[in-house]
Design a protein around this motif. Structure first.
Motif, PDB file in Angstrom:
ATOM      1  N   GLN A 129      39.489  41.834  48.761  1.00  0.00           N
ATOM      2  CA  GLN A 129      40.322  41.519  47.610  1.00  0.00           C
ATOM      3  C   GLN A 129      40.955  42.811  47.111  1.00  0.00           C
ATOM      4  OE1 GLN A 129      41.842  38.344  45.416  1.00  0.00           O
ATOM      5  NE2 GLN A 129      40.308  38.258  47.012  1.00  0.00           N
ATOM      6  N   THR A 148      35.144  43.442  38.582  1.00  0.00           N
ATOM      7  CA  THR A 148      35.943  42.218  38.543  1.00  0.00           C
ATOM      8  C   THR A 148      36.536  41.915  39.910  1.00  0.00           C
ATOM      9  OG1 THR A 148      36.493  42.598  36.220  1.00  0.00           O
ATOM     10  CG2 THR A 148      37.909  41.102  37.452  1.00  0.00           C
ATOM     11  N   GLN A 174      48.029  40.846  43.169  1.00  0.00           N
ATOM     12  CA  GLN A 174      46.691  40.594  43.711  1.00  0.00           C
ATOM     13  C   GLN A 174      46.848  39.879  45.041  1.00  0.00           C
ATOM     14  OE1 GLN A 174      44.389  37.921  41.334  1.00  0.00           O
ATOM     15  NE2 GLN A 174      42.684  37.815  42.774  1.00  0.00           N
ATOM     16  N   GLN A 200      33.908  35.396  45.322  1.00  0.00           N
ATOM     17  CA  GLN A 200      34.360  34.020  45.149  1.00  0.00           C
ATOM     18  C   GLN A 200      35.278  33.596  46.285  1.00  0.00           C
ATOM     19  OE1 GLN A 200      33.471  31.683  42.918  1.00  0.00           O
ATOM     20  NE2 GLN A 200      31.955  33.120  42.142  1.00  0.00           N
ATOM     21  N   SER A 201      36.090  34.524  46.770  1.00  0.00           N
ATOM     22  CA  SER A 201      36.976  34.213  47.887  1.00  0.00           C
ATOM     23  C   SER A 201      36.185  33.870  49.138  1.00  0.00           C
ATOM     24  CB  SER A 201      37.904  35.406  48.160  1.00  0.00           C
ATOM     25  OG  SER A 201      38.712  35.179  49.282  1.00  0.00           O
ATOM     26  N   ARG A 230      33.853  40.556  42.153  1.00  0.00           N
ATOM     27  CA  ARG A 230      33.564  39.142  41.889  1.00  0.00           C
ATOM     28  C   ARG A 230      34.620  38.242  42.523  1.00  0.00           C
ATOM     29  NH1 ARG A 230      32.037  41.119  36.742  1.00  0.00           N
ATOM     30  NH2 ARG A 230      34.078  40.600  35.880  1.00  0.00           N
ATOM     31  N   ASN A 231      35.872  38.679  42.470  1.00  0.00           N
ATOM     32  CA  ASN A 231      36.935  37.909  43.111  1.00  0.00           C
ATOM     33  C   ASN A 231      36.744  37.844  44.619  1.00  0.00           C
ATOM     34  OD1 ASN A 231      39.599  37.120  41.349  1.00  0.00           O
ATOM     35  ND2 ASN A 231      38.447  38.773  40.385  1.00  0.00           N
TER      36      ASN A 231
END
Length: 706
Positions: free
Chosen positions: A272, A361, A284, A368-369, A364-365
């Motif tokens: 990410q 952050t 992003q 989650q991805s 975490r992305n």
């Protein structure tokens, strides 16, 4: 399958210098590209005993039929050549990041006579300024619509522009003031180009200059009583601020940086990237890749940097790149980035402050991805069916294992030993049938071991025995086994007994709910290697169960172990069956370690009052509130305790006895000042949240959890 020794170069043929090497298969296709500081040392690693190689590396060298190399002068040149060859040959065994979608960019065609602002996807073109990427195209259009009030740059296509030039009439945007209408000569090419350049400057983060200039013009217009012009400037300022609000400030020092985070497991990795310009997140994007080779996090970061900046130059490469792990070696990558930017680029790991918080952050992305990617694969019915068929074929099962149970043991340095059982049916988790076990060190009425210490094998034997003893007991109780002979479950002195018991009654309670252990699995998976598999199989054999398959998944190399086999079953890296087994194993580990942590936390919070049977939280709080502190409660008499509402004499006697058995606690210590505190000062119940650290109290050991 080729023998690597058949194409191994002689030691004297390989130069001891930096370079890039290529492995080719028998059809001369390039299957792997790598770089090395020393070609001789790196290639020697591939031509060792196959048993010592990682399974993925072993597959690569046995698929290859030849190897060749190119010598370069520096490691930076090796990095550049490696990127070029990976892009050219697309080798199957290299890590390749592929976007799960085509990200839209805000593009300004500065290479045209009249630059145009538009949404662009795909490969980047020379002479075009790009901003983003954005998650959605509508986000770009909203931003552009706000900015056209202040920077009325052309946005129309070439056909619309030519038609307006031919007719001498601008489009609607030209009439409402959102285009400077260069098509009809309202603005010269040079002035329009400067307007587009100012638009690009604003998008790169240089917003303060334009806001201050517009505010000054608004003030001057108001002083000259040109109120309509002042109102229009006021609205322009509002539009700019609204456009800026779409990207919140995340770094106060107007930093230009890219933050890269990686989430990975044994087979896949998700990357990410957050693009921060002027202290704001301007874009992003994310990638998911298969880990087709044994690779570290630093190497994953290096490949991501190649993918991200391989085609970029100038300001597209930021001054600062923040990563979770540094490539090894670091210097060539940093020199390569500096060369692409034209000035120094800092590549580092954020340690503290706002940048570290933003990196969390991004991490975490990334996590989650990866979870979303795996969930999409798991939700596909065809994929799940293929996974079950692959497992049945690899384990030589008669049919696909529609119900799979997986067991894992968890403990902290031998304490709080627990086990978990998770259930997957048709390839999906059935959480209502998850079970937790507290390891007791006994099977039935037989004490088999003391239940302490790091003995996963005996713990596995116990939990499998307990689970299937319950299953056999349910079968016997419902009449499926009248004689209780597990060796011959189909025989009975009363042949009609099984027929008299409906099948549904053997699987459900009286109220219709499923029994806790009524359904047997077709496959039992244990988290571990050969010892754990042998223990599970031995437990089933002791119970006379021979129609349930057993296997284990070893985490280090993702090998599948079967009972009585000296060699593991190695499923292909792309196997959906292996992916399903991994998900089952990881879920069992998560469920076990969650229970173990909860149990450990409860043990640390325990106090003398917990030993009093029937004394709940409400009456504990009432006792502490009545006496003011645990010290006063400990010194209270039976009659004084009986004065508390809800506390009878028998309960009071039990409380006094519990305090008498408990060891007097050491004095509490104020961790801020180092002073020894009286318990009355602390005013807390031992073991309650916020309790000061007591001398001699058990510490939260930071040992390894399994």
């Amino acid at each position: 399958m080729a023998d690597p020794s058949s194409y191994r170069p002689k030691p004297g043929q390989i130069p001891d210098s930096p370079g890039v090497y290529r492995f080719r298969d028998e059809h001369r296709r390039v299957i792997y590209v790598g770089k090395a500081k020393s070609l001789r040392q790196r290639l020697a690693n591939y031509f060792q005993d196959l048993a010592g190689l990682h399974p993925r590396t072993r597959t690569m060298v046995t698929t290859a039929a030849s190897v060749e190399w190119t010598v370069v002068s520096t490691e930076v040149e090796a990095l550049q050549l490696e990127y070029s060859w990976i892009k050219e040959y697309d080798p199957r065994f290299n890590v390749k990041y592929r976007d799960d979608k085509s990200y839209p960019y805000l593009a300004v065609t500065m290479n045209e006579e009249f630059p145009r602002v538009q949404v662009m996807r795909g490969h980047k073109k020379k002479g075009v300024r790009y901003f983003g990427p954005y998650a959605h195209a509508w986000a770009i259009r909203d931003t552009v619509d706000l900015l056209l009030r202040v920077f009325p740059v052309r946005t129309c296509s070439a056909g619309v522009f030519k038609n307006a030039s031919r007719t001498g009439r601008p489009c609607l945007l030209g009439y409402i003031g959102k285009c400077s209408a260069p098509c009809v000569g309202r603005i010269s090419p040079d002035d329009h180009w400067e307007l587009a350049d100012e638009f690009c400057d604003f998008m790169t983060g240089r917003t303060g200059t334009y806001l201050r200039r517009l505010e000054k013009q608004m003030t001057e217009a108001a002083e000259e009583m040109e109120y309509e012009r002042a109102a229009r400037l006021r609205d322009d300022i509002g539009a700019l601020k609204k456009a800026m609000e779409k990207n919140a400030v995340v770094l106060a020092d107007a930093t230009d940086a890219d933050l890269i985070a990686v989430a990975e497991d044994e087979l896949e990795a998700a990357v990410q990237i957050f693009h921060v310009r002027g202290g704001r997140v301007r874009g992003q994007r994310g990638w998911v890749t298969d880990k087709v080779e044994e690779i570290t996090t630093g190497a994953l970061v290096e490949h991501a940097l190649q993918q991200l900046y391989g085609e970029e130059t100038g300001d597209a490469v930021p001054k600062e790149v923040l990563v979770p792990a540094l490539p090894d070696p670091l210097e060539p990558v940093q020199e390569w980035l500096t060369a692409r930017r034209g000035s120094n680029v800092s590549l580092r790991i954020p340690q503290r402050g706002d940048k570290r918080a933003l990196m969390e952050t991004v991490e975490r992305n990334a996590q989650q991805s990866l979870v979303l990617h795996k969930t999409k694969r798991a939700s596909d019915l065809t994929t799940r069916s293929r996974a079950l068929e692959e497992i049945a074929e690899a384990l030589d099962l008669d049919s696909a294992p529609l119900r799979i149970e997986c067991y894992d043991i968890s403990h902290l340095q031998g304490d709080d030993v627990v086990a978990s059982m998770v259930v997957f049916e048709d390839g999906l988790a059935r959480k209502s049938e998850y079970r937790r076990f507290e390891i007791k060190g006994r099977v039935g009425d037989t004490q088999v071991w003391h239940g302490e210490g790091q003995d996963d094998v005996r713990s596995m034997h116990e939990v499998i025995s307990r689970r299937f003893r319950r299953y056999l007991a349910d079968k016997e109780r419902t009449g499926e086994w009248v004689d209780g002979d597990p060796e011959n479950p189909g025989t009975s002195e009363n042949p009609d007994a099984t027929a008299d018991a409906p099948i549904a009654s053997s699987l459900t309670e009286d109220d219709g709910r499923p029994k806790r252990f009524a359904y047997p699995p077709q496959l039992v998976v244990v988290d571990g290697g050969q010892p754990q598999v042998a223990a599970a199989k031995r437990a089933l054999d002791e119970l006379g169960i021979d129609d349930i398959a057993v296997c284990g998944l070893a985490k280090r190399l993702e090998e599948v172990w079967l009972p009585d086999d000296d060699d593991p079953v190695v499923l292909p890296r792309t196997s959906e069956g292996l992916y399903l087994l991994q998900r089952v194993r990881d879920e069992a580990h998560r469920f076990a370690i969650t229970y173990q942590r909860t149990k450990r936390a409860k043990r640390f919070r325990a106090g003398p009052l917990d030993d009093v049977p029937g004394l709940g939280d409400a009456r504990k709080q009432a006792l502490v509130k009545h006496f003011g502190s645990m010290k006063r409660l400990r010194s209270a008499t039976i009659d004084q305790i009986c004065e508390v509402p809800g506390i009878g004499r028998k309960t009071a006697e039990t409380i006094v006895a519990a305090f008498a058995r408990a060891t007097p606690p050491a004095p509490a210590v104020n961790t801020a000042t180092g002073e020894i505190m009286d318990e009355e000062e602390s005013g807390t119940t031992p073991g309650s949240p916020g309790e000061p650290v007591a001398a001699g109290a058990p510490e939260d050991r930071r040992g390894q959890e399994t």
